[in-house]
Design a protein around this motif. Sequence first.
Motif, PDB file in Angstrom:
ATOM      1  N   ILE A  23      -6.015   1.675   3.803  1.00  0.00           N
ATOM      2  CA  ILE A  23      -5.131   1.500   4.952  1.00  0.00           C
ATOM      3  C   ILE A  23      -5.004   0.018   5.302  1.00  0.00           C
ATOM      4  O   ILE A  23      -3.902  -0.494   5.561  1.00  0.00           O
ATOM      5  N   GLN A  24      -6.137  -0.687   5.307  1.00  0.00           N
ATOM      6  CA  GLN A  24      -6.117  -2.121   5.594  1.00  0.00           C
ATOM      7  C   GLN A  24      -5.346  -2.890   4.529  1.00  0.00           C
ATOM      8  O   GLN A  24      -4.631  -3.853   4.836  1.00  0.00           O
ATOM      9  N   TRP A  25      -5.490  -2.454   3.287  1.00  0.00           N
ATOM     10  CA  TRP A  25      -4.780  -3.111   2.180  1.00  0.00           C
ATOM     11  C   TRP A  25      -3.271  -2.954   2.335  1.00  0.00           C
ATOM     12  O   TRP A  25      -2.514  -3.920   2.200  1.00  0.00           O
ATOM     13  N   LEU A  26      -2.821  -1.733   2.650  1.00  0.00           N
ATOM     14  CA  LEU A  26      -1.395  -1.498   2.854  1.00  0.00           C
ATOM     15  C   LEU A  26      -0.887  -2.259   4.071  1.00  0.00           C
ATOM     16  O   LEU A  26       0.232  -2.779   4.064  1.00  0.00           O
ATOM     17  N   ARG A  27      -1.708  -2.333   5.090  1.00  0.00           N
ATOM     18  CA  ARG A  27      -1.309  -3.077   6.294  1.00  0.00           C
ATOM     19  C   ARG A  27      -1.154  -4.563   5.961  1.00  0.00           C
ATOM     20  O   ARG A  27      -0.236  -5.230   6.445  1.00  0.00           O
ATOM     21  N   ALA A  36       9.799  -3.023   4.290  1.00  0.00           N
ATOM     22  CA  ALA A  36      10.778  -2.242   3.535  1.00  0.00           C
ATOM     23  C   ALA A  36      10.529  -2.319   2.035  1.00  0.00           C
ATOM     24  O   ALA A  36      10.797  -1.369   1.299  1.00  0.00           O
ATOM     25  N   THR A  37       9.992  -3.466   1.561  1.00  0.00           N
ATOM     26  CA  THR A  37       9.666  -3.583   0.135  1.00  0.00           C
ATOM     27  C   THR A  37       8.536  -2.640  -0.237  1.00  0.00           C
ATOM     28  O   THR A  37       8.571  -1.974  -1.281  1.00  0.00           O
ATOM     29  N   VAL A  38       7.510  -2.570   0.603  1.00  0.00           N
ATOM     30  CA  VAL A  38       6.401  -1.643   0.360  1.00  0.00           C
ATOM     31  C   VAL A  38       6.907  -0.206   0.391  1.00  0.00           C
ATOM     32  O   VAL A  38       6.532   0.624  -0.443  1.00  0.00           O
ATOM     33  N   PRO A 169      -0.670  -9.392  -8.242  1.00  0.00           N
ATOM     34  CA  PRO A 169      -1.538  -8.321  -8.765  1.00  0.00           C
ATOM     35  C   PRO A 169      -1.604  -7.114  -7.834  1.00  0.00           C
ATOM     36  O   PRO A 169      -1.668  -5.968  -8.286  1.00  0.00           O
ATOM     37  N   ASP A 170      -1.610  -7.370  -6.523  1.00  0.00           N
ATOM     38  CA  ASP A 170      -1.667  -6.260  -5.566  1.00  0.00           C
ATOM     39  C   ASP A 170      -0.413  -5.393  -5.662  1.00  0.00           C
ATOM     40  O   ASP A 170      -0.492  -4.155  -5.557  1.00  0.00           O
TER      41      ASP A 170
END
Length: 488
Positions: A23-27, A36-38, A169-170
């Motif tokens: 969750i923190q990574w996506l945030r 919007a890209t995510v 990389p992410d």
Amino acid sequence: MGENENGKNKSKKTILSLVTEPIQWLRMLSTQLNPATVMGIFVIYGLGQGFSGSLFKVVADYYWKDVQKLQPSTVQLYVGFYFIPWLLKPLWGILTDAFPVRGYHRRPYFLLAGLIGTVSASTLALAGNLAALAALLCFLGVSASLAIADVTIDACIARSSIEVRDLAPDLQSLCGLCSGAGALLGYLASGFFVHRLGPQESLGLLALSPALTIVLGFVIYENRTTGFHAEKKQVMEIVGMKIRSMYQTIMYPQVWKPSLYMFLALALNVSIHEGHFYWYTDPKAGPSFSQEFVGVIYAIGAVASLLGVLIYHKVLKDYAFRDLLFYAQLLYGISGVLDLLFILRWNLVVGIPDYFFVVIEESATRITSKLRWMPMMVLSTQLCPLGIEGTFFAMLMCIDSTGVLLSRWGGGLLLHLLHITRTDFTNLWLAALIRDMIRFAILALVFLVPKTGQYEQLLPSEVSEKNTNDKVDEETLELVPINGKTEV
């Protein structure tokens, strides 16, 4: 007691971190990039290529078999046409880069992809007694929708990776996770939906991804460009220059030899999937697997593919290209022998049930296939000279997709010549034997692959120097494929 409590606290923290860290990574990604890209990655990679792609594969097989009632050789020919939109990936990329609509390079093509896919999938699901040719055109529409959306989101990812290089990389990890998780869910759900709704009605689920792609076209962030008429001439000059550079590069032996190997390795790997699928589900000649279990088989294969990627990443990255591809192709041929034994039902002779043996066979095939595919992808990236890496990589992927298409059509011809039909599987074992012999024969072509390691430079220095000296306008050319695919 204190040590036990500390151990329990550490275990709780570990379990909690498994939930909170993603969750923190996506945030973090949403904060440093545009959200919007995510969201686009989730829609195109997760729901589109992952879920819809796997659902497409299973439901389409049942549709041709049970609704259209076609012979397996004919279906094998039709399946080859699915790859045509993916052969045109360089064209879609050039269109999105060089021909904006009202100043937008990405939004209109998301809308176009979504509209094509929604109409095609809805027609398949709602139109009764659809002619086989009309159904094929609709399936081509669904495939084209996925291909156009794939190229467009790749351009968005490329732009984000250029602007925030530390997150490249992410972004790749997010793409891979979304695609893999979506495929696993799609395979698990496909058999259930086919059983409950029927193959034709289940095709309506393919409209979900393109419908959300239309929404993505309205919400994706993109700067509007101006001065298009002056830009268009410049872009066409750049495209012409890159085509000439690609031709000059492909003429080097260091490039055309491994490129030829990859094409032949894919083209000669004749696919008899449709004959195998019909035999899977036949209640008399085959094991008569249920619709739900067929989905489970493919889901297990998806997990095995992820395991193959992990094995390559952890163990095989330091091996030379030629050695790795030789042994990977050898293992791939051996995995085909398991398939032959299954068709001959020798597994029952030694007391191994069909349900257990097919899991072994599918897992072995998917793992070895991924071990064979991963170094090919790395080799393809190593063959791309700086300055034209995007367009050259797209060309290599187009060549590989052509090889896959020929393997489908070659397998269809083989099924036809051996008279393998909807009910007659007498010669299916012979088709599998011929396929396996060709897989082993491909080992003789490994001499085309360089002996160099996977971290060494393959191209002559003058090739890279020539192309890096050419000026490229990043704003007009964003065709840098961060994530290479054929896999449909």
